[in-house]
Design a protein around this motif. Sequence first.
Motif, short mmCIF file in Angstrom:
data_model
loop_
_atom_site.label_atom_id
_atom_site.label_comp_id
_atom_site.label_asym_id
_atom_site.label_seq_id
_atom_site.Cartn_x
_atom_site.Cartn_y
_atom_site.Cartn_z
N ILE A 269 0.84 -1.20 0.00
CA ILE A 269 0.00 0.00 0.00
C ILE A 269 0.87 1.25 0.00
CG2 ILE A 269 -1.67 1.34 1.36
CD1 ILE A 269 -2.80 -1.36 2.36
N ARG A 270 1.90 1.25 0.85
CA ARG A 270 2.80 2.42 0.92
C ARG A 270 3.47 2.68 -0.42
NH1 ARG A 270 7.85 0.80 3.74
NH2 ARG A 270 8.33 0.21 1.59
N ASP A 271 3.96 1.62 -1.08
CA ASP A 271 4.68 1.80 -2.34
C ASP A 271 3.73 2.28 -3.45
OD1 ASP A 271 6.95 0.96 -1.06
OD2 ASP A 271 6.90 -1.08 -1.87
N ALA A 272 2.52 1.73 -3.47
CA ALA A 272 1.54 2.18 -4.46
C ALA A 272 1.18 3.65 -4.22
CB ALA A 272 0.28 1.31 -4.39
N ALA A 273 0.97 4.01 -2.96
CA ALA A 273 0.63 5.39 -2.64
C ALA A 273 1.76 6.34 -3.00
CB ALA A 273 0.31 5.51 -1.15
N MET B 108 -8.12 7.16 -1.40
CA MET B 108 -7.93 5.80 -0.90
C MET B 108 -8.42 4.78 -1.92
SD MET B 108 -6.47 5.71 2.15
CE MET B 108 -7.03 4.49 3.36
N ARG B 109 -9.47 5.11 -2.65
CA ARG B 109 -9.97 4.21 -3.69
C ARG B 109 -8.93 4.01 -4.79
NH1 ARG B 109 -14.94 2.36 -5.00
NH2 ARG B 109 -15.85 3.65 -3.35
N PRO C 204 -7.58 -0.98 2.26
CA PRO C 204 -6.52 -0.16 2.88
C PRO C 204 -6.87 0.32 4.29
CG PRO C 204 -6.75 0.44 0.59
CD PRO C 204 -7.89 -0.49 0.91
N TYR C 205 -8.16 0.48 4.59
CA TYR C 205 -8.56 0.95 5.91
C TYR C 205 -8.31 -0.10 7.00
CZ TYR C 205 -10.79 5.02 3.79
OH TYR C 205 -11.03 6.19 3.10
N ARG C 206 -8.07 -1.34 6.59
CA ARG C 206 -7.71 -2.37 7.56
C ARG C 206 -6.27 -2.20 8.03
NH1 ARG C 206 -8.60 -8.06 5.13
NH2 ARG C 206 -7.96 -8.64 7.24
N TYR C 207 -5.49 -1.43 7.28
CA TYR C 207 -4.06 -1.30 7.55
C TYR C 207 -3.64 0.11 7.91
CZ TYR C 207 -3.97 -5.87 5.31
OH TYR C 207 -4.21 -7.19 5.00
N PHE C 208 -4.41 1.09 7.47
CA PHE C 208 -4.13 2.50 7.75
C PHE C 208 -5.44 3.21 8.08
CE2 PHE C 208 -0.71 1.17 4.91
CZ PHE C 208 0.41 1.65 5.56
N ALA C 209 -5.39 4.14 9.00
CA ALA C 209 -6.61 4.85 9.41
C ALA C 209 -7.10 5.82 8.34
CB ALA C 209 -6.37 5.59 10.73
#
Length: 211
Positions: free
Chosen positions: A18-22, A36-37, A50-55
Amino acid sequence: MPRAALSPVEIETFRDRIRDAAARLFASAGYSAVTMRAIAADVGCSAMTPYRYFASKEEIFAVVRAEAFRRFADAQERGVRGIDDPEQRLRTLGRVYADFARRDPDSYRLMFELGQALASDSPELLREGERAWRVIRDAVAKAIDAGVLRGDPDTVAHVFWAGTHGLVSLELAGKLQLGRTLDDLIDPMADTLINGTGKKGSGPFSLGKGA
Protein backbone atom coordinates in the motif's frame (compact mmCIF):
# COMPACT_ATOMS: atom_id res chain seq x y z
CA MET A 1 -15.84 -20.04 7.66
CA PRO A 2 -14.04 -17.14 9.38
CA ARG A 3 -11.10 -15.56 7.61
CA ALA A 4 -7.73 -16.72 8.92
CA ALA A 5 -5.85 -14.07 10.86
CA LEU A 6 -2.91 -12.58 9.04
CA SER A 7 0.56 -13.03 10.50
CA PRO A 8 2.60 -9.96 11.47
CA VAL A 9 4.82 -10.56 8.43
CA GLU A 10 1.81 -10.71 6.09
CA ILE A 11 0.40 -7.51 7.60
CA GLU A 12 3.71 -5.67 7.19
CA THR A 13 4.13 -6.96 3.64
CA PHE A 14 0.71 -5.69 2.62
CA ARG A 15 1.30 -2.36 4.36
CA ASP A 16 4.46 -2.03 2.29
CA ARG A 17 2.49 -2.71 -0.90
CA ILE A 18 0.00 0.00 0.00
CA ARG A 19 2.80 2.42 0.92
CA ASP A 20 4.68 1.80 -2.34
CA ALA A 21 1.54 2.18 -4.46
CA ALA A 22 0.63 5.39 -2.64
CA ALA A 23 4.15 6.77 -3.10
CA ARG A 24 3.88 6.33 -6.87
CA LEU A 25 0.47 7.97 -6.98
CA PHE A 26 1.38 10.88 -4.68
CA ALA A 27 4.53 11.57 -6.71
CA SER A 28 2.74 11.51 -10.07
CA ALA A 29 -0.58 13.15 -9.22
CA GLY A 30 0.02 15.14 -6.04
CA TYR A 31 -1.37 14.57 -2.58
CA SER A 32 -4.77 16.19 -3.11
CA ALA A 33 -5.60 14.22 -6.25
CA VAL A 34 -5.01 10.79 -4.70
CA THR A 35 -7.86 8.95 -2.99
CA MET A 36 -7.93 5.80 -0.90
CA ARG A 37 -9.97 4.21 -3.69
CA ALA A 38 -7.20 5.01 -6.19
CA ILE A 39 -4.59 3.49 -3.88
CA ALA A 40 -6.69 0.35 -3.50
CA ALA A 41 -7.10 0.08 -7.28
CA ASP A 42 -3.35 0.35 -7.78
CA VAL A 43 -2.74 -2.38 -5.22
CA GLY A 44 -5.51 -4.53 -6.71
CA CYS A 45 -7.71 -4.84 -3.63
CA SER A 46 -11.18 -3.68 -2.63
CA ALA A 47 -11.76 -0.01 -1.88
CA MET A 48 -12.10 -0.66 1.86
CA THR A 49 -9.09 -2.96 2.30
CA PRO A 50 -6.52 -0.16 2.88
CA TYR A 51 -8.56 0.95 5.91
CA ARG A 52 -7.71 -2.37 7.56
CA TYR A 53 -4.06 -1.30 7.55
CA PHE A 54 -4.13 2.50 7.75
CA ALA A 55 -6.61 4.85 9.41
CA SER A 56 -6.55 7.42 6.60
CA LYS A 57 -4.82 8.78 3.52
CA GLU A 58 -2.99 11.20 5.82
CA GLU A 59 -1.48 8.30 7.75
CA ILE A 60 -0.35 6.62 4.52
CA PHE A 61 1.23 9.86 3.33
CA ALA A 62 3.10 10.23 6.62
CA VAL A 63 4.44 6.68 6.29
CA VAL A 64 5.45 7.34 2.66
CA ARG A 65 7.32 10.49 3.66
CA ALA A 66 8.95 8.79 6.66
CA GLU A 67 10.29 6.05 4.39
CA ALA A 68 11.66 8.67 1.98
CA PHE A 69 13.37 10.53 4.82
CA ARG A 70 14.78 7.24 6.13
CA ARG A 71 16.43 6.50 2.78
CA PHE A 72 17.61 10.11 2.55
CA ALA A 73 19.19 10.03 6.02
CA ASP A 74 20.76 6.63 5.30
CA ALA A 75 22.32 7.96 2.09
CA GLN A 76 23.74 11.01 3.87
CA GLU A 77 25.15 9.02 6.78
CA ARG A 78 26.65 6.44 4.42
CA GLY A 79 28.10 9.10 2.14
CA VAL A 80 30.14 10.89 4.81
CA ARG A 81 31.06 7.86 6.91
CA GLY A 82 34.79 7.71 7.51
CA ILE A 83 35.44 11.30 6.34
CA ASP A 84 37.16 13.07 9.23
CA ASP A 85 38.20 16.30 7.54
CA PRO A 86 35.40 18.81 8.34
CA GLU A 87 35.64 20.74 5.06
CA GLN A 88 35.74 17.60 2.93
CA ARG A 89 32.80 16.18 4.92
CA LEU A 90 30.74 19.30 4.26
CA ARG A 91 31.53 19.33 0.53
CA THR A 92 30.83 15.60 0.21
CA LEU A 93 27.52 16.02 1.99
CA GLY A 94 26.41 18.60 -0.58
CA ARG A 95 27.19 16.16 -3.40
CA VAL A 96 25.48 13.26 -1.63
CA TYR A 97 22.39 15.43 -1.07
CA ALA A 98 22.25 16.36 -4.76
CA ASP A 99 22.90 12.79 -5.92
CA PHE A 100 20.02 11.46 -3.83
CA ALA A 101 17.60 14.00 -5.29
CA ARG A 102 18.62 13.15 -8.85
CA ARG A 103 18.53 9.42 -8.22
CA ASP A 104 15.14 9.47 -6.47
CA PRO A 105 13.34 12.70 -7.45
CA ASP A 106 9.93 11.33 -6.46
CA SER A 107 11.04 10.76 -2.88
CA TYR A 108 12.69 14.17 -2.77
CA ARG A 109 9.49 15.89 -3.88
CA LEU A 110 7.44 13.91 -1.37
CA MET A 111 9.77 14.92 1.46
CA PHE A 112 9.62 18.64 0.70
CA GLU A 113 6.25 19.12 -1.00
CA LEU A 114 4.26 22.03 0.42
CA GLY A 115 0.85 21.77 2.06
CA GLN A 116 1.47 18.71 4.18
CA ALA A 117 0.38 17.65 7.63
CA LEU A 118 2.77 18.59 10.42
CA ALA A 119 5.53 16.05 10.97
CA SER A 120 4.68 16.10 14.69
CA ASP A 121 1.49 14.21 13.82
CA SER A 122 3.65 11.17 13.00
CA PRO A 123 6.42 10.15 15.43
CA GLU A 124 8.12 8.06 12.72
CA LEU A 125 8.11 10.93 10.24
CA LEU A 126 9.39 13.34 12.89
CA ARG A 127 12.18 10.94 13.88
CA GLU A 128 13.42 10.29 10.33
CA GLY A 129 13.15 13.95 9.32
CA GLU A 130 15.20 14.99 12.33
CA ARG A 131 17.78 12.30 11.57
CA ALA A 132 18.23 13.66 8.04
CA TRP A 133 18.61 17.19 9.44
CA ARG A 134 21.06 16.08 12.13
CA VAL A 135 23.56 14.85 9.50
CA ILE A 136 23.67 18.36 8.01
CA ARG A 137 23.73 20.12 11.36
CA ASP A 138 26.50 17.90 12.76
CA ALA A 139 28.68 18.41 9.65
CA VAL A 140 28.31 22.18 9.97
CA ALA A 141 28.99 22.11 13.72
CA LYS A 142 32.20 20.15 13.16
CA ALA A 143 33.27 22.64 10.48
CA ILE A 144 32.64 25.52 12.90
CA ASP A 145 34.61 23.77 15.66
CA ALA A 146 37.51 23.32 13.22
CA GLY A 147 37.43 26.98 12.16
CA VAL A 148 36.33 26.17 8.61
CA LEU A 149 33.10 28.11 9.19
CA ARG A 150 32.01 30.79 11.63
CA GLY A 151 28.63 31.46 13.17
CA ASP A 152 25.77 29.80 14.96
CA PRO A 153 25.59 26.10 13.93
CA ASP A 154 21.82 26.08 13.48
CA THR A 155 21.84 29.24 11.37
CA VAL A 156 24.75 28.15 9.19
CA ALA A 157 23.25 24.67 8.77
CA HIS A 158 19.97 26.22 7.59
CA VAL A 159 21.85 28.36 5.07
CA PHE A 160 23.75 25.32 3.78
CA TRP A 161 20.49 23.35 3.52
CA ALA A 162 18.66 26.20 1.82
CA GLY A 163 21.43 26.68 -0.73
CA THR A 164 21.66 23.00 -1.57
CA HIS A 165 17.91 22.58 -1.68
CA GLY A 166 17.58 25.61 -3.94
CA LEU A 167 20.02 24.20 -6.49
CA VAL A 168 18.38 20.78 -6.35
CA SER A 169 14.90 22.26 -6.78
CA LEU A 170 16.04 24.22 -9.84
CA GLU A 171 17.53 21.04 -11.27
CA LEU A 172 14.38 18.98 -10.69
CA ALA A 173 12.28 21.74 -12.23
CA GLY A 174 14.49 21.78 -15.33
CA LYS A 175 15.50 25.39 -14.77
CA LEU A 176 19.29 25.01 -14.82
CA GLN A 177 19.52 25.78 -18.53
CA LEU A 178 21.67 28.92 -18.52
CA GLY A 179 25.08 27.36 -19.01
CA ARG A 180 25.61 25.80 -15.56
CA THR A 181 24.56 22.37 -14.30
CA LEU A 182 23.95 21.12 -10.78
CA ASP A 183 27.38 19.47 -10.87
CA ASP A 184 28.92 22.82 -11.87
CA LEU A 185 27.26 24.65 -8.98
CA ILE A 186 27.21 22.34 -5.96
CA ASP A 187 30.88 22.93 -5.03
CA PRO A 188 30.80 26.71 -5.66
CA MET A 189 27.79 26.85 -3.35
CA ALA A 190 29.94 25.33 -0.60
CA ASP A 191 32.80 27.68 -1.56
CA THR A 192 30.51 30.68 -1.08
CA LEU A 193 29.58 29.52 2.42
CA ILE A 194 33.17 28.72 3.40
CA ASN A 195 34.68 31.87 1.91
CA GLY A 196 31.97 34.03 3.43
CA THR A 197 32.01 32.66 6.98
CA GLY A 198 35.18 30.66 7.40
CA LYS A 199 38.89 31.08 7.86
CA LYS A 200 39.33 31.53 4.10
CA GLY A 201 37.10 34.59 4.10
CA SER A 202 38.63 38.03 3.87
CA GLY A 203 35.92 39.92 5.71
CA PRO A 204 34.16 39.89 9.10
CA PHE A 205 30.98 38.28 7.75
CA SER A 206 29.50 35.46 9.84
CA LEU A 207 26.09 33.93 10.27
CA GLY A 208 24.22 34.25 13.51
CA LYS A 209 25.40 34.41 17.08
CA GLY A 210 28.56 32.77 18.23
CA ALA A 211 30.85 34.36 15.64
